[in-house]
Write an enzyme that holds these catalytic residues in place. Structure first.
Site, mmCIF file in Angstrom:
data_model
loop_
_atom_site.group_PDB
_atom_site.id
_atom_site.type_symbol
_atom_site.label_atom_id
_atom_site.label_comp_id
_atom_site.label_asym_id
_atom_site.label_seq_id
_atom_site.Cartn_x
_atom_site.Cartn_y
_atom_site.Cartn_z
ATOM 1 N N ASP A 64 4.333 6.902 -5.559
ATOM 2 C CA ASP A 64 4.095 8.093 -4.755
ATOM 3 C C ASP A 64 2.720 8.609 -5.164
ATOM 4 O O ASP A 64 2.528 9.063 -6.297
ATOM 5 C CB ASP A 64 5.169 9.143 -5.036
ATOM 6 C CG ASP A 64 4.985 10.420 -4.215
ATOM 7 O OD1 ASP A 64 3.913 10.591 -3.596
ATOM 8 O OD2 ASP A 64 5.909 11.252 -4.200
ATOM 9 N N SER A 142 -10.532 5.600 5.782
ATOM 10 C CA SER A 142 -10.659 6.904 6.421
ATOM 11 C C SER A 142 -10.266 6.754 7.890
ATOM 12 O O SER A 142 -9.190 6.262 8.202
ATOM 13 C CB SER A 142 -12.086 7.425 6.265
ATOM 14 O OG SER A 142 -12.265 8.658 6.899
ATOM 15 N N TYR A 156 -5.041 17.119 10.168
ATOM 16 C CA TYR A 156 -5.263 15.699 9.873
ATOM 17 C C TYR A 156 -6.754 15.411 9.727
ATOM 18 O O TYR A 156 -7.190 14.764 8.766
ATOM 19 C CB TYR A 156 -4.666 14.826 10.974
ATOM 20 C CG TYR A 156 -5.119 13.392 10.917
ATOM 21 C CD1 TYR A 156 -4.612 12.520 9.969
ATOM 22 C CD2 TYR A 156 -6.085 12.917 11.807
ATOM 23 C CE1 TYR A 156 -5.044 11.206 9.898
ATOM 24 C CE2 TYR A 156 -6.526 11.606 11.745
ATOM 25 C CZ TYR A 156 -6.000 10.756 10.793
ATOM 26 O OH TYR A 156 -6.444 9.457 10.730
ATOM 27 N N LYS A 160 -9.420 13.875 6.666
ATOM 28 C CA LYS A 160 -10.315 12.728 6.802
ATOM 29 C C LYS A 160 -11.779 13.125 6.623
ATOM 30 O O LYS A 160 -12.578 12.350 6.088
ATOM 31 C CB LYS A 160 -10.090 12.039 8.155
ATOM 32 C CG LYS A 160 -8.733 11.340 8.255
ATOM 33 C CD LYS A 160 -8.562 10.319 7.138
ATOM 34 C CE LYS A 160 -7.252 9.579 7.229
ATOM 35 N NZ LYS A 160 -7.080 8.598 6.126
ATOM 36 N N ILE A 189 -5.852 2.164 16.579
ATOM 37 C CA ILE A 189 -5.190 0.976 16.046
ATOM 38 C C ILE A 189 -3.696 1.060 16.357
ATOM 39 O O ILE A 189 -3.065 2.107 16.161
ATOM 40 C CB ILE A 189 -5.384 0.859 14.518
ATOM 41 C CG1 ILE A 189 -6.877 0.946 14.164
ATOM 42 C CG2 ILE A 189 -4.780 -0.446 14.011
ATOM 43 C CD1 ILE A 189 -7.740 -0.159 14.712
ATOM 44 N N THR A 191 -0.442 0.969 15.402
ATOM 45 C CA THR A 191 0.476 1.021 14.264
ATOM 46 C C THR A 191 1.480 2.140 14.517
ATOM 47 O O THR A 191 1.425 2.836 15.545
ATOM 48 C CB THR A 191 -0.260 1.300 12.937
ATOM 49 O OG1 THR A 191 -0.768 2.642 12.964
ATOM 50 C CG2 THR A 191 -1.412 0.330 12.723
#
Length: 299
Positions: A64, A142, A156, A160, A189, A191
């Site tokens: 973690d 990043s 978010y 970054k 991407i 995912t």
């Protein structure tokens, strides 16, 4: 662009620790680097999801990244077993979207803990070993979202942007010790990142002033990422592989759908015009054959 060879010379084999290796880009990068002959340690909270990686020779570590002592132990294990740590790939992170007003401060703090302070804790643990050998590479995954802001992703993007600033500072500080610092900046991407971000967005807005807009934005994110526009994780894996294997890696690898045109547009367009583009992109219907300049959501 030259392809990375399937294997590296014995003298070039490196001891690598990569976080967020239980899924997506981290999983694929760990597998690829191990297949090249490197000694790879994959770390993640859900160690059972990394079981398949052991078939490729990856050593798994339950970690973690918000636990500073656990970060020290993870780096210590690599050094104890391999005598060194050559590469740290800080890949662990997640996206929690929501209006600034809607997102609870505890959730915003957790996102900083995972995306920024976990990265920093691992980096601080690895640096003394790299300095001693006057050699090493730190790869921070990043996002193009560290160089621009998309609609309802403020917290978010704040993480970054922080990763970008820390990486730029560390690159200058560590250079005299022979340590390279690399930023991987993916665009869109394909995912599970988008589903997690969209779920957080919809949940955080319930009963609030932004609920209607947030629900539409979450739907747009899911639509975009379930379509054919987004890049496969392989583009990020190749960038990580190039950075790991290069004698002199580039400071930045801007890769994946929309990354280069959006960063360029952000630099050239007036601020309000770019705001309009990003808000419109959320609600635009997906197309089967998008042009290169179409917008997307960042990783």
């Amino acid at each position: 662009m030259a392809k990375i060879p399937p294997a590296v010379k014995a003298v070039d084999k490196k001891a690598i620790l990569i976080t967020g290796a239980s899924s997506g880009m981290g999983f694929e990068a760990a597998k690829e680097l191990a297949s090249q002959g490197h000694s790879v340690y994959g770390a993640a909270r859900r160690v059972e999801r990394m079981a398949q990686l052991t078939e490729y020779g990856v050593h798994t570590i339950e970690l973690d990244v918000t636990d500073e002592e656990a970060c020290k132990d993870a780096v210590g294990r690599v050094v104890a077993e391999r005598g060194r740590i050559d590469v740290l790939v800080n890949n662990a992170g997640y996206g929690s979207y929501g209006a600034i007003e809607d997102v609870e401060i505890d959730e915003a703090r957790r996102q900083f803990d995972v995306n920024v302070f976990g990265l920093a804790a691992l980096t601080k643990a690895a640096l003394p070993h790299m300095r001693e050998r006057r050699s090493g590479t730190i790869v921070n995954v990043s996002s193009m979202g560290g160089r621009l802001v998309s609609f309802m992703g403020g917290w978010y993007h704040a993480t970054k942007y922080a990763v970008e600033a820390l990486s730029d500072a560390l690159r200058m500080e560590a250079a005299e010790f022979g340590i390279d610092v690399v930023l991987i900046e993916p665009g869109g991407i394909k995912t599970e990142w988008a589903d997690i971000a969209a779920d957080h967005l919809a949940e955080s807005s319930k009963g609030g002033a932004y609920e209607q807009t947030a629900v539409k934005t979450a739907e747009g994110m899911r639509r975009q990422y379930s379509g054919k526009m987004m890049s496969d994780p392989d583009v990020v894996v190749r960038a990580i592989s190039r950075a790991v294997n290069a004698k002199r890696p580039r400071p930045r690898y801007l890769v994946g759908f929309g990354a280069k045109p959006l960063v360029a547009a952000h630099a050239m367009l007036p601020t309000r015009a770019f705001d309009w583009v990003m808000k419109r992109a959320v609600f635009a219907p997906s197309r089967r054959k998008p042009r290169r300049s179409q917008q997307c959501r960042p990783r």
